[in-house]
Design a protein around this motif. Structure first.
Motif, PDB file in Angstrom:
ATOM      1  N   LEU A  82      42.532   1.788  35.201  1.00  0.00           N
ATOM      2  CA  LEU A  82      41.672   1.974  34.171  1.00  0.00           C
ATOM      3  C   LEU A  82      39.935   2.102  34.688  1.00  0.00           C
ATOM      4  O   LEU A  82      39.203   3.340  34.092  1.00  0.00           O
ATOM      5  CB  LEU A  82      41.428   1.249  32.454  1.00  0.00           C
ATOM      6  CG  LEU A  82      43.839   2.267  32.043  1.00  0.00           C
ATOM      7  CD1 LEU A  82      43.787   1.669  31.473  1.00  0.00           C
ATOM      8  CD2 LEU A  82      43.877   3.695  32.374  1.00  0.00           C
ATOM      9  N   PRO A 100      35.376   7.676  30.695  1.00  0.00           N
ATOM     10  CA  PRO A 100      36.965   7.131  29.045  1.00  0.00           C
ATOM     11  C   PRO A 100      37.427   7.619  29.154  1.00  0.00           C
ATOM     12  O   PRO A 100      38.919   7.807  28.887  1.00  0.00           O
ATOM     13  CB  PRO A 100      35.711   6.683  27.944  1.00  0.00           C
ATOM     14  CG  PRO A 100      34.816   7.402  28.366  1.00  0.00           C
ATOM     15  CD  PRO A 100      34.606   7.982  29.801  1.00  0.00           C
ATOM     16  N   ASP A 101      37.282   9.304  29.265  1.00  0.00           N
ATOM     17  CA  ASP A 101      38.637  10.106  29.219  1.00  0.00           C
ATOM     18  C   ASP A 101      39.409   9.969  29.851  1.00  0.00           C
ATOM     19  O   ASP A 101      40.797  10.480  29.319  1.00  0.00           O
ATOM     20  CB  ASP A 101      38.185  11.473  28.292  1.00  0.00           C
ATOM     21  CG  ASP A 101      37.353  12.196  30.118  1.00  0.00           C
ATOM     22  OD1 ASP A 101      36.870  11.692  30.191  1.00  0.00           O
ATOM     23  OD2 ASP A 101      37.487  13.224  30.351  1.00  0.00           O
ATOM     24  N   ALA A 145      40.548   7.765  31.252  1.00  0.00           N
ATOM     25  CA  ALA A 145      41.197   5.982  31.185  1.00  0.00           C
ATOM     26  C   ALA A 145      42.215   6.287  29.697  1.00  0.00           C
ATOM     27  O   ALA A 145      43.345   5.653  30.522  1.00  0.00           O
ATOM     28  CB  ALA A 145      39.791   5.248  31.692  1.00  0.00           C
ATOM     29  N   ASP A 146      42.014   7.014  29.403  1.00  0.00           N
ATOM     30  CA  ASP A 146      42.109   7.671  27.884  1.00  0.00           C
ATOM     31  C   ASP A 146      43.888   7.894  28.154  1.00  0.00           C
ATOM     32  O   ASP A 146      45.064   7.777  27.659  1.00  0.00           O
ATOM     33  CB  ASP A 146      41.990   7.748  26.292  1.00  0.00           C
ATOM     34  CG  ASP A 146      40.620   6.758  26.100  1.00  0.00           C
ATOM     35  OD1 ASP A 146      40.578   5.869  26.709  1.00  0.00           O
ATOM     36  OD2 ASP A 146      39.642   6.940  25.677  1.00  0.00           O
ATOM     37  N   GLY A 147      43.005   9.473  28.909  1.00  0.00           N
ATOM     38  CA  GLY A 147      44.497  10.189  29.398  1.00  0.00           C
ATOM     39  C   GLY A 147      45.226   9.123  30.355  1.00  0.00           C
ATOM     40  O   GLY A 147      47.088   9.161  30.149  1.00  0.00           O
ATOM     41  N   GLY A 207      46.017   6.054  30.161  1.00  0.00           N
ATOM     42  CA  GLY A 207      46.268   4.979  29.821  1.00  0.00           C
ATOM     43  C   GLY A 207      47.913   5.402  28.558  1.00  0.00           C
ATOM     44  O   GLY A 207      49.172   4.756  28.988  1.00  0.00           O
ATOM     45  N   LYS A 208      47.744   6.438  28.048  1.00  0.00           N
ATOM     46  CA  LYS A 208      49.096   7.170  27.454  1.00  0.00           C
ATOM     47  C   LYS A 208      49.853   7.524  28.678  1.00  0.00           C
ATOM     48  O   LYS A 208      51.381   7.177  27.939  1.00  0.00           O
ATOM     49  CB  LYS A 208      48.859   8.274  26.839  1.00  0.00           C
ATOM     50  CG  LYS A 208      47.848   8.760  25.415  1.00  0.00           C
ATOM     51  CD  LYS A 208      46.813   9.591  24.939  1.00  0.00           C
ATOM     52  CE  LYS A 208      46.325   9.662  23.950  1.00  0.00           C
ATOM     53  NZ  LYS A 208      45.234  11.053  23.096  1.00  0.00           N
TER      54      LYS A 208
END
Length: 563
Positions: A444, A453-454, A456-458, A460-461
């Protein structure tokens, strides 16, 4: 008083006959390019009763022979060039390096290096890679026999412990090493070393530290001091490890592994320049170990030293050219250094060599495409670079096994060209690389550092979704009675989602069930206690926390583990 039979002529003859009978069971591989010298060695071995002998003329044929069958003893000439200055191929030290790294010889195999080599650095390198022994030429048949008998006796003493290790029974191996040190005090230090290494393999670094300190209290041996530094570093105590390693290097500048560990500690502390200097010092003393040269090149790249990186990786590519285990990533890193210097012609030459000498595997195809993309980026040709990066991702998808570091570099280049989906795919694969796989947080962070960071969030999901699937798989395994399999799947889920409360709770519960049913397992128990503390920090009122604490205490009571 009657004469001792072992000192009488008859006794001596009986001992020689017994040794010959034992030697007849030994299998030996001679590695030497010179047919006359091979014949001479075979004659010496025959005199000692050794008849199961095969020969190899170079490193490549030796690797093939060892891939087909195991040998008790490898007698290897250091200079495998056959005496010709321009001969191509590996030397004996490089062969030993490959054999150790790729585990083509068992830990108990006897490897004896034969050399008349006077070059100081080469002898140091060979000794550093721990052959069982090395003999300077010329030597007599008697000297060879004595060295072999000594090595065979040591192997016989250690073999029961080695066999338990090979059977994946480390706890019993530790117990056997303790008992054997008592009954065979002549090899007590060897058994202590095995014990410490077993504790390290079980991630019991505190126990390994104790063993090393006990050895040093009796005798100041170099391997124990280095082992102590390793154990301390493994516990994250870099402020203790670094001065200890500096002292080791100052007192014994030929203990090359100390330089390697010191550089790693310095790098982990964030001082790439100092780590590079340490590795440069090591290479100046022992310039023939490919993996150290490779590490120096990597650190030089990190420190922004393109000249130093080029020098190191050029040596790596040259020295490993005739290895059966060439790594196309070395070419990529050499291209990266040359691109950093603004040398497209040199980079093109390296790419042609990569294509010519390592073509035909997905990994080589991926590395070629990455290299060409770097060259296009240098020329400002973004469209051509994107085309090559897509080829690289396709090659990885087709099975091209790249190291996590190379995957990170590929993902970063993809991100620079707004190839978001490809970057995410490459980084997801980097989480499944075995022992050297990246952690979820490391993956990440690649996106975070790239200002995305978008993504990284995706990602992470996606990781949390995969972890949920793995929890279901673990439930199925547990219901089928496969408790160990369930725990391994839960550990995969934890790797995907390390801070997920549901996953942490499931891991602790699964591990404790395995321990209660199948016996105490120190690394898994330590992992469970670590996860309990994480759960406590995240949600001290979690309804399952008290029950899991109680189960942990019950497991400790059952097996008499002190709290």
């Amino acid at each position: 008083m009657p004469e001792n039979s072992s000192s009488s002529p008859a006794g001596t003859t009986q001992n020689a006959q017994l040794n010959n009978q034992l030697n007849a069971q030994l299998s030996v591989l001679i590695v030497d390019p010179n047919p006359a010298l091979r014949a001479n060695l075979q004659n010496m071995l025959n005199q000692a009763g050794v008849t199961r002998i095969e020969s190899a003329v170079n490193a490549s044929t030796a690797i093939k022979a060892l891939g087909r069958k195991s040998f008790d003893i490898v007698l290897c000439e250091y200079d495998l060039s056959g005496g010709t200055a321009n001969a191509e191929g590996q030397d004996g030290q490089q062969l030993l390096e490959d054999l150790r790294h790729h585990r083509l010889i068992a830990p108990w195999a006897i490897f004896i290096m034969l050399t008349a080599e006077g070059a100081y650095g080469k002898v140091v390198s060979a000794a550093e890679l721990t052959p069982t022994d090395y003999i300077l030429k010329p030597f007599t048949a008697q000297a060879l026999h004595q060295r072999i008998q000594k090595a065979v006796a040591r192997r016989a003493a250690l073999l029961p412990v080695y066999q338990l290790i090979a059977q994946a029974r480390p706890r019993e191996a530790i117990d056997a090493a303790i008992e054997s040190a008592r009954t065979r005090p002549h090899y007590a230090l060897d058994f202590a070393r095995l014990r410490a290494e077993l504790h390290v393999s079980l991630k019991e670094h505190e126990l390994a530290e104790t063993v090393y300190r006990d050895v040093l209290a009796e005798k100041p041996v170099g391997w124990a001091r280095l082992g102590l530094a390793r154990a301390i570093a493994a516990q994250g105590r870099m402020d203790e490890a670094i001065p200890l390693l500096e002292h080791i290097v100052a007192e014994n500048p030929r203990l090359m592994a100390a330089y390697d560990l010191l550089a790693r500690c310095q790098q982990e502390r964030g001082d790439a320049a100092l780590a590079k200097k340490t590795l440069e010092d090591a290479v100046a003393i022992s310039p023939y170990v490919v993996r150290r040269l490779r590490r120096l090149g990597e650190v030089a790249l990190e420190a922004g030293d393109a000249d130093g990186a080029e020098k190191s990786f050029r040596q790596v590519v040259t020295r490993s050219r005739y290895s059966e285990f060439r790594n196309p990533e070395d070419h990529v890193n050499l291209v990266r250094a040359l691109v950093g210097k603004g040398d497209p012609a040199g980079a093109s030459t390296v790419i042609r060599d990569l294509e010519r000498s390592l073509r035909g595997t997905p990994a080589a195809d991926a590395c070629k495409a990455i290299s060409v993309a770097l060259l296009h980026d240098l020329a400002g040709n973004g469209a051509a670079a994107i085309k090559e990066l897509k080829l690289a991702v396709d090659a990885v998808r087709a099975g091209g096994a790249l190291s996590p570091t190379m995957r990170v570099g590929l993902a970063q280049t993809c991100l620079a060209h707004r190839m978001d989906d490809e970057a995410s795919e490459v980084m997801l694969g980097a989480l499944n690389g075995g022992d050297d796989a990246l952690s979820a947080q490391q993956a990440l962070n690649v996106f975070v550092r790239a200002g995305r960071p978008d993504l990284a969030d995706g990602m992470g999901k996606q990781l949390r979704a995969q972890a949920q699937i793995l929890l279901g798989v673990a439930d199925e395994k547990r219901n089928m009675g496969d408790v160990r399999g369930a725990v391994q799947t839960l550990l995969e889920a934890l790797h995907m989602a390390p801070n997920n409360l549901q996953v942490m709770i499931a891991v602790v519960g699964g591990v404790l069930r395995q321990i209660m049913e199948m016996g105490w397992d120190h690394p898994l128990a330590a992992l469970s206690e670590e996860q309990l503390e994480h759960i406590r920090a995240l949600d001290p009122a979690h309804p399952r926390l008290a029950a899991l604490d109680a189960e942990m205490e019950a497991a400790k009571r059952k097996y008499g583990i002190s709290t």
